[in-house]
Design a protein around this motif. Structure first.
Motif, PDB file in Angstrom:
ATOM      1  N   ASP A   1       0.678  -0.923   0.044  1.00  0.00           N
ATOM      2  CA  ASP A   1       0.309   0.183  -0.076  1.00  0.00           C
ATOM      3  C   ASP A   1       0.559   1.603   0.656  1.00  0.00           C
ATOM      4  OD1 ASP A   1      -2.409  -1.458   0.228  1.00  0.00           O
ATOM      5  OD2 ASP A   1      -2.521  -1.403   1.773  1.00  0.00           O
ATOM      6  N   ALA A   2       1.438   1.171   0.736  1.00  0.00           N
ATOM      7  CA  ALA A   2       3.346   2.758   1.029  1.00  0.00           C
ATOM      8  C   ALA A   2       3.586   2.918  -0.287  1.00  0.00           C
ATOM      9  CB  ALA A   2       4.287   2.498   1.536  1.00  0.00           C
ATOM     10  N   CYS A   3       3.550   2.118  -1.277  1.00  0.00           N
ATOM     11  CA  CYS A   3       4.106   1.645  -2.865  1.00  0.00           C
ATOM     12  C   CYS A   3       3.289   2.484  -3.402  1.00  0.00           C
ATOM     13  CB  CYS A   3       4.243   0.707  -3.537  1.00  0.00           C
ATOM     14  SG  CYS A   3       5.404   0.447  -5.329  1.00  0.00           S
ATOM     15  N   ASP A   4       2.130   2.093  -3.872  1.00  0.00           N
ATOM     16  CA  ASP A   4       0.539   2.500  -3.748  1.00  0.00           C
ATOM     17  C   ASP A   4       0.328   3.718  -4.319  1.00  0.00           C
ATOM     18  OD1 ASP A   4       0.405  -0.094  -5.652  1.00  0.00           O
ATOM     19  OD2 ASP A   4      -0.922  -0.469  -4.042  1.00  0.00           O
ATOM     20  N   GLU A   5       0.501   4.227  -3.189  1.00  0.00           N
ATOM     21  CA  GLU A   5       0.461   6.073  -2.444  1.00  0.00           C
ATOM     22  C   GLU A   5       1.324   6.394  -3.192  1.00  0.00           C
ATOM     23  OE1 GLU A   5      -0.214   4.878   1.953  1.00  0.00           O
ATOM     24  OE2 GLU A   5      -2.077   4.009   1.087  1.00  0.00           O
ATOM     25  N   TRP A   6       2.614   5.997  -2.664  1.00  0.00           N
ATOM     26  CA  TRP A   6       3.866   7.071  -3.588  1.00  0.00           C
ATOM     27  C   TRP A   6       3.436   8.315  -4.318  1.00  0.00           C
ATOM     28  CZ3 TRP A   6       6.680   9.053  -7.012  1.00  0.00           C
ATOM     29  CH2 TRP A   6       7.995   9.770  -6.171  1.00  0.00           C
ATOM     30  N   SER A   7       3.146   8.964  -4.549  1.00  0.00           N
ATOM     31  CA  SER A   7       3.678  10.269  -5.283  1.00  0.00           C
ATOM     32  C   SER A   7       3.971  11.756  -4.822  1.00  0.00           C
ATOM     33  CB  SER A   7       2.130  11.033  -5.811  1.00  0.00           C
ATOM     34  OG  SER A   7       1.546  11.576  -5.007  1.00  0.00           O
ATOM     35  N   PRO A   8       5.218  11.984  -6.161  1.00  0.00           N
ATOM     36  CA  PRO A   8       5.546  13.700  -5.470  1.00  0.00           C
ATOM     37  C   PRO A   8       4.628  14.433  -5.212  1.00  0.00           C
ATOM     38  CG  PRO A   8       6.143  12.797  -8.204  1.00  0.00           C
ATOM     39  CD  PRO A   8       5.013  11.702  -7.698  1.00  0.00           C
ATOM     40  N   GLU A   9       3.524  14.555  -4.913  1.00  0.00           N
ATOM     41  CA  GLU A   9       2.582  15.516  -4.216  1.00  0.00           C
ATOM     42  C   GLU A   9       2.544  14.558  -2.858  1.00  0.00           C
ATOM     43  OE1 GLU A   9       1.811  15.406  -8.134  1.00  0.00           O
ATOM     44  OE2 GLU A   9       2.327  13.983  -7.274  1.00  0.00           O
ATOM     45  N   ASN A  10       2.388  13.060  -2.360  1.00  0.00           N
ATOM     46  CA  ASN A  10       2.804  13.302  -1.283  1.00  0.00           C
ATOM     47  C   ASN A  10       3.599  12.958  -0.451  1.00  0.00           C
ATOM     48  OD1 ASN A  10       1.246  11.970   0.690  1.00  0.00           O
ATOM     49  ND2 ASN A  10       2.347   9.709   0.512  1.00  0.00           N
ATOM     50  N   VAL A  11       4.699  12.914  -0.841  1.00  0.00           N
ATOM     51  CA  VAL A  11       6.085  13.557  -0.583  1.00  0.00           C
ATOM     52  C   VAL A  11       6.130  14.974  -0.296  1.00  0.00           C
ATOM     53  CG1 VAL A  11       8.303  14.093  -0.899  1.00  0.00           C
ATOM     54  CG2 VAL A  11       7.819  12.239  -1.974  1.00  0.00           C
TER      55      VAL A  11
END
Length: 281
Positions: free
Chosen positions: A182-192
């Motif tokens: 789930d951590a991989c699926d939720e990753w995005s530059p915006e989330n960072v």
């Protein structure tokens, strides 16, 4: 990541195909370390950056042993044992674990306190706060207060109250990709970027709650410079009364990289990065 690591990227990538290292941390509130090592039915090898941490083999199943339910040990990622060690808690102090669930770091801090003083273990999410409370009870911590509050609410009521504060900040979780899909699926530059903004708010609250001369330890489970070197540098720019304290690095620990962020803070090379291709984490 390729740009960050350069020639080391191949070794980093290959580390994800290697067997995962697993560890447990002996609970001195429930047992003596030497006694446990004589009686434990597991193959154990010491985690070098913590007194009571031990790797166990892939054939062991400590989560199914009665010792686990009794709180004799806590099953914990080896890397997750490092932040509480660097907090260097002492008996009799007032300590805050600001983002505490599920309780591994709080219980580790409590072991250093030896039942003396106060540790406040906070978790903003109610369901996770319940798990935190259960683990604190299971580990036999008698000097803990579990709270379910926002950092802002706590900072309004605990100005310059704590001797030491741990902020194991919510993050983009890049270090958790192998463990949690789930951590991989939720990753995005915006989330960072969103995580970095949230970290800034949490750190500012922590700064208000720390006594002058106290110690603040900040940690994440992500590789993103924006949330590590970046968050630290921006915090120090907002709070010039703080500085980075040099600490001993164990074999395999790598320094933070000032070049990975704009306007790097002085002493950023004294921070610590834990890379999977450099140590058993």
């Amino acid at each position: 990541m390729k740009e960050m690591l350069g020639e080391e990227y191949a070794a980093f990538y290959a580390s994800y195909d290697l067997p995962k290292y697993q560890a447990l941390r002996i609970n001195p509130l429930k047992t003596e370390r030497d006694t446990f090592l004589l009686q434990a039915p597991f193959s154990l090898n010491r985690v070098p950056w913590t007194t009571n941490g031990y790797y166990y083999s892939g054939n062991d199943q400590p989560g199914r042993h009665p010792y686990h339910e009794a709180g004799v040990y806590y099953i914990q990622e080896p890397s997750a044992m490092a932040p509480a060690e660097y907090l260097m808690a002492e008996p009799g102090e007032r300590i805050l674990d600001l983002c505490a669930a599920p309780g591994g770091k709080s219980s580790q801090i409590a072991c250093s306190m030896q039942g003396e003083g106060l540790i406040v273990c906070n978790e903003i999410h109610p369901a996770r706060a319940k798990i935190l409370s259960e683990n604190i009870e299971r580990m036999g911590v008698c000097n803990a207060l579990v709270t379910n509050e926002t950092p802002q609410k706590l900072s309004d009521n605990f100005r310059e109250y704590f001797d030491r504060i741990l902020v194991d900040a919510p993050c983009s979780g890049e270090g958790m990709f192998r463990k949690n899909e789930d951590a991989c699926d939720e990753w995005s530059p915006e989330n960072v970027e969103n995580c970095a903004a949230r970290q800034a708010e949490i750190l500012d609250c922590a700064a208000e709650m720390l006594k002058p001369g106290g110690r603040l330890v900040y940690s994440t489970c992500t590789f993103a410079p924006t949330e590590n070197e970046g968050s630290i540098s921006r915090f120090l720019e907002r709070h010039p009364e703080f500085s980075i304290l040099p600490v001993e690095k164990k074999d395999g620990m790598m320094p933070g990289v000032p070049a990975w962020t704009e306007h790097p803070a002085d002493g950023l090379e004294h921070t610590i990065r834990l890379w999977p291709h450099h140590l058993k984490r």
